[in-house]
Design an enzyme around this catalytic site. Structure first.
Site, mmCIF file in Angstrom:
data_model
loop_
_atom_site.group_PDB
_atom_site.id
_atom_site.type_symbol
_atom_site.label_atom_id
_atom_site.label_comp_id
_atom_site.label_asym_id
_atom_site.label_seq_id
_atom_site.Cartn_x
_atom_site.Cartn_y
_atom_site.Cartn_z
ATOM 1 N N ARG A 270 -3.481 -83.787 10.950
ATOM 2 C CA ARG A 270 -4.749 -82.830 10.924
ATOM 3 C C ARG A 270 -6.493 -83.081 10.425
ATOM 4 O O ARG A 270 -6.983 -83.205 11.580
ATOM 5 C CB ARG A 270 -4.865 -81.293 9.923
ATOM 6 C CG ARG A 270 -5.511 -80.351 10.757
ATOM 7 C CD ARG A 270 -5.481 -79.122 9.916
ATOM 8 N NE ARG A 270 -4.248 -79.031 9.469
ATOM 9 C CZ ARG A 270 -3.088 -78.454 9.816
ATOM 10 N NH1 ARG A 270 -3.359 -78.278 10.943
ATOM 11 N NH2 ARG A 270 -1.781 -77.656 9.016
ATOM 12 N N TYR A 271 -6.604 -83.950 9.099
ATOM 13 C CA TYR A 271 -7.619 -84.218 9.401
ATOM 14 C C TYR A 271 -7.793 -85.443 9.148
ATOM 15 O O TYR A 271 -6.416 -85.973 8.685
ATOM 16 C CB TYR A 271 -8.903 -83.527 8.114
ATOM 17 C CG TYR A 271 -8.417 -82.616 7.291
ATOM 18 C CD1 TYR A 271 -8.601 -82.034 7.723
ATOM 19 C CD2 TYR A 271 -7.556 -81.834 6.867
ATOM 20 C CE1 TYR A 271 -8.922 -80.441 7.507
ATOM 21 C CE2 TYR A 271 -7.090 -80.613 6.578
ATOM 22 C CZ TYR A 271 -8.162 -79.584 6.648
ATOM 23 O OH TYR A 271 -7.453 -77.962 6.908
ATOM 24 N N ARG B 153 -6.672 -87.615 5.614
ATOM 25 C CA ARG B 153 -5.112 -87.657 4.959
ATOM 26 C C ARG B 153 -4.393 -86.861 5.463
ATOM 27 O O ARG B 153 -5.169 -86.064 6.614
ATOM 28 C CB ARG B 153 -5.720 -85.920 3.874
ATOM 29 C CG ARG B 153 -6.112 -84.889 4.331
ATOM 30 C CD ARG B 153 -7.207 -84.362 3.181
ATOM 31 N NE ARG B 153 -8.680 -84.457 4.184
ATOM 32 C CZ ARG B 153 -9.526 -83.590 4.046
ATOM 33 N NH1 ARG B 153 -9.192 -82.288 4.111
ATOM 34 N NH2 ARG B 153 -10.458 -84.273 4.693
ATOM 35 N N CYS C 32 12.662 -75.433 -1.914
ATOM 36 C CA CYS C 32 11.828 -75.393 -2.735
ATOM 37 C C CYS C 32 12.465 -74.324 -4.009
ATOM 38 O O CYS C 32 13.631 -73.870 -4.114
ATOM 39 C CB CYS C 32 10.639 -73.603 -2.387
ATOM 40 S SG CYS C 32 9.987 -74.448 -1.104
ATOM 41 N N CYS D 62 8.458 -68.373 -2.142
ATOM 42 C CA CYS D 62 7.246 -67.233 -1.576
ATOM 43 C C CYS D 62 7.425 -66.012 -0.844
ATOM 44 O O CYS D 62 7.496 -66.876 0.460
ATOM 45 C CB CYS D 62 5.998 -67.512 -2.436
ATOM 46 S SG CYS D 62 6.097 -68.774 -3.210
ATOM 47 N N CYS E 230 5.085 -67.165 1.669
ATOM 48 C CA CYS E 230 4.693 -68.405 2.465
ATOM 49 C C CYS E 230 4.775 -68.061 3.651
ATOM 50 O O CYS E 230 4.935 -68.108 4.513
ATOM 51 C CB CYS E 230 6.381 -69.212 2.841
ATOM 52 S SG CYS E 230 5.922 -70.634 2.401
ATOM 53 N N ARG F 133 5.044 -71.330 4.996
ATOM 54 C CA ARG F 133 6.014 -72.399 6.054
ATOM 55 C C ARG F 133 7.209 -71.570 6.037
ATOM 56 O O ARG F 133 7.917 -71.956 5.896
ATOM 57 C CB ARG F 133 5.793 -73.482 5.028
ATOM 58 C CG ARG F 133 4.393 -74.360 5.970
ATOM 59 C CD ARG F 133 4.311 -75.972 5.637
ATOM 60 N NE ARG F 133 3.395 -76.224 5.743
ATOM 61 C CZ ARG F 133 2.985 -77.042 4.334
ATOM 62 N NH1 ARG F 133 3.331 -77.217 3.337
ATOM 63 N NH2 ARG F 133 1.694 -77.260 4.888
ATOM 64 N N ASP G 5 -2.849 -66.455 4.992
ATOM 65 C CA ASP G 5 -2.271 -66.757 5.971
ATOM 66 C C ASP G 5 -1.569 -65.709 6.647
ATOM 67 O O ASP G 5 -0.878 -64.724 6.232
ATOM 68 C CB ASP G 5 -1.276 -67.916 6.260
ATOM 69 C CG ASP G 5 -2.059 -68.759 4.886
ATOM 70 O OD1 ASP G 5 -3.491 -69.396 6.250
ATOM 71 O OD2 ASP G 5 -2.104 -69.615 5.014
ATOM 72 N N ASP H 175 -7.491 -71.086 6.693
ATOM 73 C CA ASP H 175 -6.843 -71.983 6.652
ATOM 74 C C ASP H 175 -6.750 -71.021 8.830
ATOM 75 O O ASP H 175 -6.166 -70.641 8.622
ATOM 76 C CB ASP H 175 -5.598 -71.942 6.748
ATOM 77 C CG ASP H 175 -5.589 -73.553 6.533
ATOM 78 O OD1 ASP H 175 -6.096 -73.918 7.018
ATOM 79 O OD2 ASP H 175 -4.815 -73.293 4.905
ATOM 80 N N LYS I 221 -9.198 -75.846 6.849
ATOM 81 C CA LYS I 221 -9.881 -75.138 5.560
ATOM 82 C C LYS I 221 -11.113 -75.015 6.168
ATOM 83 O O LYS I 221 -11.643 -75.989 6.354
ATOM 84 C CB LYS I 221 -9.421 -74.978 4.897
ATOM 85 C CG LYS I 221 -7.771 -75.242 4.023
ATOM 86 C CD LYS I 221 -7.833 -75.686 2.914
ATOM 87 C CE LYS I 221 -6.142 -75.525 2.715
ATOM 88 N NZ LYS I 221 -5.739 -76.575 3.315
HETATM 89 S S1 SF4 Z 1 5.077 -71.440 -0.876
HETATM 90 FE FE1 SF4 Z 1 6.341 -71.242 0.396
HETATM 91 S S2 SF4 Z 1 6.040 -74.280 0.710
HETATM 92 FE FE2 SF4 Z 1 4.977 -73.352 -1.340
HETATM 93 S S3 SF4 Z 1 7.145 -73.092 -3.089
HETATM 94 FE FE3 SF4 Z 1 6.818 -71.226 -2.018
HETATM 95 S S4 SF4 Z 1 8.397 -70.632 -0.362
HETATM 96 FE FE4 SF4 Z 1 8.595 -72.546 -0.880
#
Ligand code: SF4
Length: 363
Positions: A94-95, A98, A107, A111, A114, A116, A277, A314, A321
């Site tokens: 994206r940038y 990086r 994972c 979370c 999350c 994603r 997000d 973001d 960001k």
């Molecule tokens: S925020 Fe998403 S990618 Fe990061 S540890 Fe938690 S579940 Fe996994």
């Protein structure tokens, strides 16, 4: 606080009910959530949850709720548009200087906020194939502007030390790649995984390794988690933090202050505080930007510069960001013009107590 003692990671809603982390009447709703978004609560995280506290800030981050089934306008599967900036599988560029390198889609914990969440979890693509890995590496090799590679995911520290060592060495062999940054929740979610072998795998000649720890509440920085971070830092790997501002988890002055102090005490420099997000089914965890700015202003007044993260958003649509913290300086209406000097703009500058001062001051 009663302690939940489990031997293995809890992945099924029925297991959450059996261990008192959800009630039986929630089970049907949680099954629906789990069919869509992965669930995992490691023994270390389970031990942090007070099952008698319905507002427990650790539970709020990891125990699913049926609120996740409610989609709000504006929420989207890929809120920061990784896909749009993915020239080859595994890379998000994206940038200019990086690139993200997404090696795994799993994972240690999942979370609930999350961004994603549609992409991570055991049911999704698990890892890059050898061929896709080679193509991604070729992309990085061919783009000499890529100075920093960010291993993210999924959680890169879910890989074995042997595999991580190979990846680190492949990346460090590319002349223009000088920084390899790994984003992880493992030191908190499964600190024992930060073994001497894993630490050694992350240190590589030819590039500097940084580790960004994701944690959102000071209680996550247990003695075991701090020791895991110390193993990384003592080996010469600098650490920064990233957190997400979450309603009911860390959206009050004292909690945010305690979190930032805990990072600094652990030799981890606070780096980013992300505004939540627009991930699907996460509205119940988001705050407003105004509340975030208010909290940042309060933090500035209470703790040193060492403890200040950048509050960032973001921008939906993949625009990257932007810092969205409060501003402390704005042009003042009054100007001086003494005839000899050019007209000088003056500014109103707000101090840590909220008082406003003119700069330069009146002569
Ligand atoms: S925020 Fe998403 S990618 Fe990061 S540890 Fe938690 S579940 Fe996994």
């Amino acid at each position: 606080m009663s302690r939940i003692d489990v031997a293995t990671t809890l992945r099924q809603p029925a297991e959450l009910v059996a261990h008192g982390l959800a009630t039986a009447d929630q089970l049907a709703g949680l099954e629906q959530v789990a069919a869509r978004y992965a669930v995992a609560v490691t023994p270390d995280i389970a031990a942090l949850i007070d099952p008698n506290d319905p507002a427990d800030p650790i539970a709020r981050q990891f125990i699913p709720t049926s609120a996740e089934l409610a989609l709000q306008p504006g929420e989207r599967a890929d809120p920061i548009e990784d896909q749009k900036y993915s020239p080859v599988a595994g890379i998000v560029h994206r940038y200019p200087d990086r690139a993200l390198f997404k090696l795994v889609h799993v994972c240690a914990v999942y979370c609930r906020f999350c961004f994603r969440r549609e992409m991570v979890g055991p049911g999704k693509d698990s890892a890059l194939s050898d061929t896709a890995y080679g193509v991604a590496l070729d992309y990085i090799r061919a783009h000499s502007e890529i100075w920093e590679v960010i291993l993210t995911g999924g959680d890169p520290l879910m890989l074995s030390p042997r595999r991580l060592a190979e990846i680190m060495s492949d990346l460090a062999a590319i002349d223009h790649v000088r920084i390899i940054r790994l984003h992880t929740r493992v030191p908190v979610a499964d600190p024992a995984r930060i073994s001497a072998e894993l630490v050694a795998a992350l240190r590589v000649a030819g590039a500097t390794t940084w580790v960004a720890l994701h944690a959102n509440h000071a209680r996550e920085l247990t003695l075991k988690a701090r020791a895991a971070c110390a193993r990384l830092i003592d080996s010469g790997i600098p650490m920064v933090s990233q957190s997400v501002l979450l309603r009911g988890v860390n959206d009050d002055d004292a909690t945010l202050e305690a979190l930032m102090r805990a990072f600094v005490e652990s030799r981890i420099k606070p780096y980013y505080l992300h505004h939540g997000d627009l991930a699907p089914g996460t509205a119940h965890l988001r705050t407003t930007l105004a509340r975030g700015q208010e909290l940042m202003r309060a933090l500035r007044g209470r703790v040193s510069g060492l403890c200040q993260p950048d509050y960032v958003l973001d921008i939906p649509g993949g625009h990257g960001k932007s810092p969205v913290g409060p501003t402390y300086v704005e042009p003042a209406k009054s100007c001086v013009d003494d005839g000899d000097r050019p007209q000088e703009t003056r500014y109103c500058v707000t101090d840590y107590c909220g008082d406003v001062h003119l700069y330069p001051p009146e002569p």
